[in-house]
Design an enzyme around this catalytic site. Structure first.
Site, PDB file in Angstrom:
ATOM      1  N   GLU A 153       0.838  -1.218   0.000  1.00 56.76           N
ATOM      2  CA  GLU A 153       0.000   0.000   0.000  1.00 56.76           C
ATOM      3  C   GLU A 153       0.864   1.255   0.000  1.00 56.76           C
ATOM      4  O   GLU A 153       1.709   1.433   0.890  1.00 56.76           O
ATOM      5  CB  GLU A 153      -0.933  -0.013   1.224  1.00 56.76           C
ATOM      6  N   LYS A 160      -7.751  -0.317  11.167  1.00 60.20           N
ATOM      7  CA  LYS A 160      -7.165  -0.822   9.909  1.00 60.20           C
ATOM      8  C   LYS A 160      -5.913  -0.011   9.606  1.00 60.20           C
ATOM      9  O   LYS A 160      -4.882  -0.553   9.186  1.00 60.20           O
ATOM     10  CB  LYS A 160      -8.202  -0.712   8.782  1.00 60.20           C
ATOM     11  N   ASP A 196       3.593 -14.014  12.024  1.00 63.41           N
ATOM     12  CA  ASP A 196       2.261 -14.395  11.565  1.00 63.41           C
ATOM     13  C   ASP A 196       1.326 -13.177  11.663  1.00 63.41           C
ATOM     14  O   ASP A 196       0.875 -12.815  12.755  1.00 63.41           O
ATOM     15  CB  ASP A 196       1.787 -15.557  12.469  1.00 63.41           C
ATOM     16  N   HIS A 250      -2.041  10.970  -0.602  1.00 64.48           N
ATOM     17  CA  HIS A 250      -2.179   9.579  -1.013  1.00 64.48           C
ATOM     18  C   HIS A 250      -2.090   9.470  -2.531  1.00 64.48           C
ATOM     19  O   HIS A 250      -1.405   8.606  -3.059  1.00 64.48           O
ATOM     20  CB  HIS A 250      -3.519   9.057  -0.517  1.00 64.48           C
TER      21      HIS A 250
HETATM   22  C1  MEV Z   1      -6.108   3.549   4.754  1.00 60.20           C
HETATM   23  O1  MEV Z   1      -5.442   2.356   4.402  1.00 60.20           O
HETATM   24  C2  MEV Z   1      -6.052   3.773   6.249  1.00 60.20           C
HETATM   25  C3  MEV Z   1      -6.900   4.939   6.760  1.00 60.20           C
HETATM   26  O2  MEV Z   1      -8.232   4.822   6.285  1.00 60.20           O
HETATM   27  C4  MEV Z   1      -6.837   4.879   8.266  1.00 60.20           C
HETATM   28  C5  MEV Z   1      -7.819   5.796   8.962  1.00 60.20           C
HETATM   29  O3  MEV Z   1      -8.865   6.153   8.387  1.00 60.20           O
HETATM   30  O4  MEV Z   1      -7.537   6.141  10.136  1.00 60.20           O
HETATM   31  C6  MEV Z   1      -6.375   6.269   6.248  1.00 60.20           C
END
Ligand code: MEV
Length: 422
Positions: free
Chosen positions: A84, A261, A277, A375
């Site tokens: 990513e 995430k 792992d 991004h």
């Molecule tokens: C993207 O991979 C992760 C984010 O969505 C985390 C978040 O929203 O805190 C940018």
């Protein structure tokens, strides 16, 4: 092309290259496709065959380095394996913003894992529970005999917990708590719970069913803390916006899932680079996030007495530095060397620190300008590649897409044609 059948007798007995040839044949891979896949897989060679089954090649993931981190007073360069874009850049950026306050500070529990034994068929679950505690010293002996080296290293059986689940009929669950020191410990703990089964049946009169490690490793927590000066992060307005973003994630499972995430973007990348792992760490993290009964954020964001932003992260960290891919995979070995790792504790601290800083950067971007500008400029390289750009074309095409505020493959393909036609 669709395959006629997925039944391939004796597939596991073939060599890696024979398996690849068979798959190419069955699925209609061209000679060129097969060669490209084979070349991409070549570096790991035979090692891959020993890591899992039915191997035909490898999946290569970029391995980058996060800079700027000071963890528990020591500068460290941290390898991260991730596909990513923005993930590594976010860590470098966030880590820079807490350097003046000493970086990230961590603390850790002992490296204890939990092994579960499910006992059913009991009319008297509480008596069975008591009987298990009466035999705790024999339980310790049986467990410790399973891994005498671990005991020599200061680890081994630590404690017994027995729970009676309110099911109908009731299930008794015995937990053995084992200090696994520098190992993740799954093999050791699974051996111990299997070894205990006969005795447990004798002592309780019940029937032992499942015997397996729990991935909710809440006896192996790691914590990370960092202070970000308000003046460094864009002032009180940004600080307060980050605190409000943090509270949103604490209160709302929909937001908490995305928030966590993002934390796992950093954590899983270091876990993978170190040959550990990722699924064990991820399962433990999400279960821990839901421990109150409501899924929530793994971090907390607050303001200190000087008006600085403070962040904390706490989660289970079932990782090791001995055994598994950690010792076998050349990239994992390289990762350990780059981080100068000599204990699972240090690795756990590094992983947690990266997760915290990752979360800081995501919240800062989200609470201010949004993540898309930063991004997209990084993502543009991926899109340029997907459009077929090669060599120097990639960067030129990425810049053109960002300037045009249009980072899409169709647009990239169109510009690439124009670029190539001069
Ligand atoms: C993207 O991979 C992760 C984010 O969505 C985390 C978040 O929203 O805190 C940018």
């Amino acid at each position: 092309m669709p395959v006629n059948t997925s039944r391939i007798s004796g597939f596991h007995k073939l060599s890696r290259l024979e398996r690849l040839a068979k798959i190419a044949d069955l699925t209609g891979l061209s000679k060129e496709e097969k060669a490209a896949f084979s070349a991409a897989s070549a570096p790991l060679g035979e090692t891959a065959d020993h890591l899992c089954e039915n191997v035909i090649g490898t999946m290569n993931i970029p391995f980058g380095i996060a800079t700027n981190l000071i963890i528990d007073g020591e500068d460290v360069l941290v390898p991260m394996a991730t596909e990513e874009s923005s993930v590594i850049a976010a860590v470098c950026n966030g880590a820079r913003q807490c350097r003046d306050t000493g970086g990230i500070f961590t603390s850790k529990d002992e490296n204890c894992m939990i092994g579960q034994i499910q006992i059913s068929g009991l009319e008297n679950p509480f008596a069975a529970r008591a009987a298990l505690f009466e035999n705790i010293s024999e339980i310790k002996t049986i467990c410790d005999e399973c891994d005498t080296l671990l005991v020599q290293l200061g680890g081994g059986f630590r404690d017994l917990e027995v729970r009676v689940l309110d099911t109908n009929p009731p299930i008794v669950v015995a937990h053995i708590i084992v200090d696994c020191r520098d190992a993740m410990g799954a093999n050791t703990v699974n051996t111990m719970v299997e070894k205990l089964a006969d005795k447990v049946e004798q002592w309780t009169g019940g029937k032992v069913e499942l015997r397996i490690l729990s991935n909710l490793a809440d006896r192996r927590l790691v914590r990370a803390r960092a202070t970000f000066p308000a003046s460094t992060i864009g002032g009180a307005k940004t600080r307060d916006a980050i605190i409000r973003a943090g509270r949103f994630a604490v209160a709302d499972p929909y937001r908490a899932t995305t928030h966590n995430k993002g934390i796992m973007n950093g954590i899983s990348a270091v876990v993978l680079a170190s040959g550990n792992d990722t699924r064990a760490v991820e399962a433990g993290a999400h279960a821990y996030a839901a421990r109150s009964g409501q899924y929530s954020a793994l971090t907390r964001w607050e303001k200190d007495n000087e008006g600085n932003l403070t962040g904390t992260l706490e989660l289970p960290m079932p990782i090791g530095i001995v055994g598994g891919a950690t010792r076998v995979h050349p990239s994992a070995q390289m990762a350990m060397k780059i981080m100068n790792i000599s204990s699972a504790d240090r690795l756990a601290s590094i992983i947690a620190a990266v997760g915290l800083v990752q979360n800081f950067s995501a919240l800062k971007a989200l609470a201010t300008e949004g993540i898309q500008r930063g991004h997209m400029s990084l993502h543009a390289n991926n899109v340029a590649l997907a459009a077929g750009a090669v060599g120097a074309e990639i960067e030129i095409l990425a810049i053109k897409m960002v300037e045009a505020k249009n980072v899409r493959v169709e647009f990239a393909e169109q510009i690439l044609v124009e670029m190539r036609n001069g």
